[in-house]
Design a protein around this motif. Sequence first.
Motif: not given
Length: 381
Positions: A270-282
Motif C-alpha cells: 500500500e505504500s513505499r514504507e510498507a513495501r520496504i518493511a515487507n520486502y521478503e513478503n513482496v
Amino acid sequence: MAKPLSNITILEMGTFITGPAAGMLLADLGATVIKIEQPKVGDPFRAFRGALYSPHFQTYNRNKKSITLDTRLPEDLAVFDALLADADVFIQNFRPGVAEKIGVSPARLQGLNPRLVYASISGFGNEGPDRDRPAFDTVAQAVSGFLRLLVNPVHRRVVGPALADATTGFYAAYGVLAALYERERTGKGRLVETSMFESMAHFNLDDFTHYFSDNQIMGPYSRPNVSQSYVFECADGAWIALHMSSPPKFWENLAIAVGQPDMLNLPMFESREARIANYENVIGFLAPIFKTRDRPAWCDILRELEVPHAPVNTSKEAIESEQAKALQLCIEDPNGPHGVFRTIRSPVTFDGERALDVTAPPVLGAHDEELVAPLRRALER
C-alpha cells in the motif's frame, strides 16, 4: 578520432590490476603508455597455462607498449632515465619502500624531471600501522566496509569482480588528470598518491554517510530494500531484475503486468514504507508469478508498460544485445599477437566520436627494439 591525451607520454611500472588499470584508462584517452616489465617474466598477471598472455592481463593492458628493463641494473636504469626525460607521467603500484630499492622513487624521478606527475598506488597508504601489509582486492573490500554489503550473511562467499583493484585504478587516473591540468598553469609535476583502502572507503561513501548522518550501519539488503530492487527467476530458468524505486506509476503498471490489478490494496503493497518493511513478503508474492512465463515474454510485457527492468544477462547476452550493437560497445584489433583481440570500448565519447580503434595488449618486450635498443646504442657511444 578524439584522443585528448595524445601529447602525453606515460611510463607505467604497474603489476596485477591497480597500476595497469590506471595506465589503460589514460591510454584509452590517447596517451602513449609504455609498460616497463621485468625481463623474461613481465607483469605477474601475464602468467596463464604456461604462457604470458592471460585474460586477466589482456583486460587491463590494451593500447600500451611493452619494454623490458630491470632498473636494479645500472645499464637498464640509464635507459629508464633516458625515457624519463620526455615522460609526463610515471605510474607504479609497489608496496611502500620498493620504489626506492629499484631506483624509481618520487624524489629521484622528479629531481630528474620536475614536470613529472608521479602516481603511487599502495594497499593501505604510506603511513599508519597497516602501511606494510599486503593488500589484494578482497582485503581492501573487507577493510573498507564494502564487502559486508555484498556477502549473503547466510551463504558467505566473496562475489563479483575485482572491484577494489579496478576502482583504485580509476581514482589514480582521476588524480593524474587533475595534476596534468594543474601542470599547464604551474609547469610543475605532482606526487599523486592513493591506496586501495582509501579508494574503496570513498567508493563506499553512501554507507559511511548513513552512519555519519543517522548512526545507521548498513547491511547487504539495506540498499535493495530502500531502492525496491528485485531479481526473479522466470519459467525458463533465466533471471530478470526490477528496480521499482518510488514513483507510484511503476507499481501501478507492474500490478497490471503481473495480472494483479488489486495487489496495491494489500497491506504489504500500500505504500513505499510498507513495501520496504515487507520486502521478503513482496518477493514471496511476486516470485511465483514470474515463474509462470519465460523471460522474453516478461520483458515484452514490462517494456510495453514502462516498468524499469532488464534481463540479468551473461557477458555473451549483454554484448549480443541490440543496444550493445547500436552503441558499438564491442571493438577489436584483428592483428593481435594471438589472433583477433576483442574488448569493450571506452564508455566516454567526445563530440559524438566513439573510441572504436584499439591495439591489443602487447606481448612481453614487444617494443624493446623500437624503444630500448636505440637508447642502449646511444648510451654506449
